[in-house]
Scaffold this active site. Structure first.
Site, short mmCIF file in Angstrom:
data_model
loop_
_atom_site.label_atom_id
_atom_site.label_comp_id
_atom_site.label_asym_id
_atom_site.label_seq_id
_atom_site.Cartn_x
_atom_site.Cartn_y
_atom_site.Cartn_z
N HIS A 70 15.39 59.20 -11.70
CA HIS A 70 15.51 59.45 -13.13
C HIS A 70 14.33 58.79 -13.82
O HIS A 70 14.02 57.65 -13.55
CB HIS A 70 16.83 58.89 -13.67
CG HIS A 70 16.94 58.96 -15.16
ND1 HIS A 70 16.71 60.13 -15.86
CD2 HIS A 70 17.24 58.02 -16.09
CE1 HIS A 70 16.87 59.90 -17.15
NE2 HIS A 70 17.17 58.63 -17.32
N HIS A 77 11.86 58.90 -17.78
CA HIS A 77 11.62 59.47 -19.10
C HIS A 77 10.16 59.88 -19.17
O HIS A 77 9.48 59.62 -20.17
CB HIS A 77 11.95 58.45 -20.19
CG HIS A 77 13.41 58.15 -20.34
ND1 HIS A 77 13.93 57.51 -21.43
CD2 HIS A 77 14.47 58.42 -19.53
CE1 HIS A 77 15.26 57.38 -21.28
NE2 HIS A 77 15.60 57.93 -20.13
N ASP A 90 5.21 76.00 -5.98
CA ASP A 90 5.13 75.28 -4.70
C ASP A 90 6.30 74.31 -4.53
O ASP A 90 6.64 73.96 -3.39
CB ASP A 90 3.82 74.49 -4.61
CG ASP A 90 2.64 75.37 -4.22
OD1 ASP A 90 2.86 76.43 -3.60
OD2 ASP A 90 1.49 74.98 -4.54
N HIS A 121 17.33 63.92 -23.61
CA HIS A 121 17.25 62.70 -22.80
C HIS A 121 16.04 62.78 -21.88
O HIS A 121 14.96 62.34 -22.25
CB HIS A 121 18.58 62.53 -22.06
CG HIS A 121 18.69 61.28 -21.24
ND1 HIS A 121 19.86 60.86 -20.66
CD2 HIS A 121 17.75 60.36 -20.89
CE1 HIS A 121 19.65 59.73 -20.01
NE2 HIS A 121 18.38 59.41 -20.13
N TYR A 135 3.05 75.97 5.40
CA TYR A 135 2.11 75.11 4.68
C TYR A 135 2.11 73.72 5.32
O TYR A 135 3.14 73.23 5.77
CB TYR A 135 2.55 75.01 3.21
CG TYR A 135 1.70 74.08 2.37
CD1 TYR A 135 0.58 74.57 1.70
CD2 TYR A 135 2.01 72.74 2.25
CE1 TYR A 135 -0.20 73.73 0.93
CE2 TYR A 135 1.24 71.90 1.49
CZ TYR A 135 0.14 72.39 0.82
OH TYR A 135 -0.62 71.55 0.07
ZN LIG Z 1 17.45 57.77 -19.19
#
Ligand SMILES: [Zn+2]
Length: 232
Positions: A97, A99, A122, A171, A229
């Site tokens: 996660h 930002h 890709d 978010h 690939y």
């Molecule tokens: Zn967050």
């Protein structure tokens, strides 16, 4: 049980996230799931990436119980747990996660990231979707768990390995992969394609996604059953 290798892998990928350029302040975390142990490892809450030691990493089971570790886990832990419960059996072993700024721009605009070129194709089969806003009662309730629920709702019947990123509306991105390296690479690629898509749209507001044949060619040559690939 000895969680040393899980803990080391998680600390290593979190330190790499910290120096990746994707993270401002401490806005980001990575978890790593070990299905044999039935546990996942995650960054502790509020610890600077460069100061992170293996021993700081928190180990939890899929019920959300801390089974090893002294510190409080990341506040986003229930979102990671929800994703491992849903997608652990389908090969997801790590969740990132961030930002990261360009991905957040799309999340704040409430827009998915369209597949405008092969850099995107890709790594992701088609548009990277954006969730709806959570309902007020979900925000006031088990907010982080509900964030996981809205990600699962948005993926729907898609293969989570074809669509290894979702933008949570207002978010930012949650991204995953078959291991920690793969998840971090997806987070880096997501930020690159978000910047490219934004600039392409600035230059050409009417731009359309690339044709399906080109999308499938690029995704499948890296990820399909007949992938060719790289060095195998
Ligand atoms: Zn967050």
């Amino acid at each position: 049980m000895n969680y040393a290798s899980l803990r080391a892998a998680c600390a290593d990928v979190n330190r790499r996230l910290g120096s990746s350029g994707l993270v401002d302040m401490t806005f980001g975390n990575v978890s790593v799931y070990d299905p044999d142990a039935g546990c996942f490892a995650i960054k502790p809450s509020g610890v600077a990436y460069e100061a992170l030691m293996d021993a700081d990493i928190v180990i939890l089971d899929l019920e959300g119980k801390v089974v090893d570790g002294e510190l409080r886990p990341s506040s986003d832990t229930p979102t990671h747990r929800r994703l491992f419960i849903e997608y652990g059996s389908r090969g997801v072993r790590s969740v990132v996660h961030t930002h990261s700024r360009h991905a957040v721009v799309f999340a704040q605009a409430g827009l998915g990231i369209p597949c405008l070129g092969t850099t995107h194709a890709d790594s992701f089969r088609g548009e990277i979707p954006v969730t709806r806003f959570l309902a007020d009662e979900a925000i006031r309730g088990e907010y982080e768990w509900e964030t996981g629920n809205v990600i699962v709702e948005t993926i729907g019947s898609r293969n989570p390995m074809d669509c290894a990123a979702v933008l949570v509306r207002g978010h930012g991105p949650f991204v995953w992969g078959r291991d920690a390296d793969d998840a971090l690479e997806h987070a880096l690629t997501l930020e690159i394609v978000a910047e490219m898509a934004w600039k392409t749209r600035m230059l050409c507001p009417d731009v359309k996604p690339i044709p399906d044949a080109l999308l499938s060619k690029h995704f499948d040559r890296k990820h399909g059953p007949k992938a060719y690939y790289g060095q195998g």
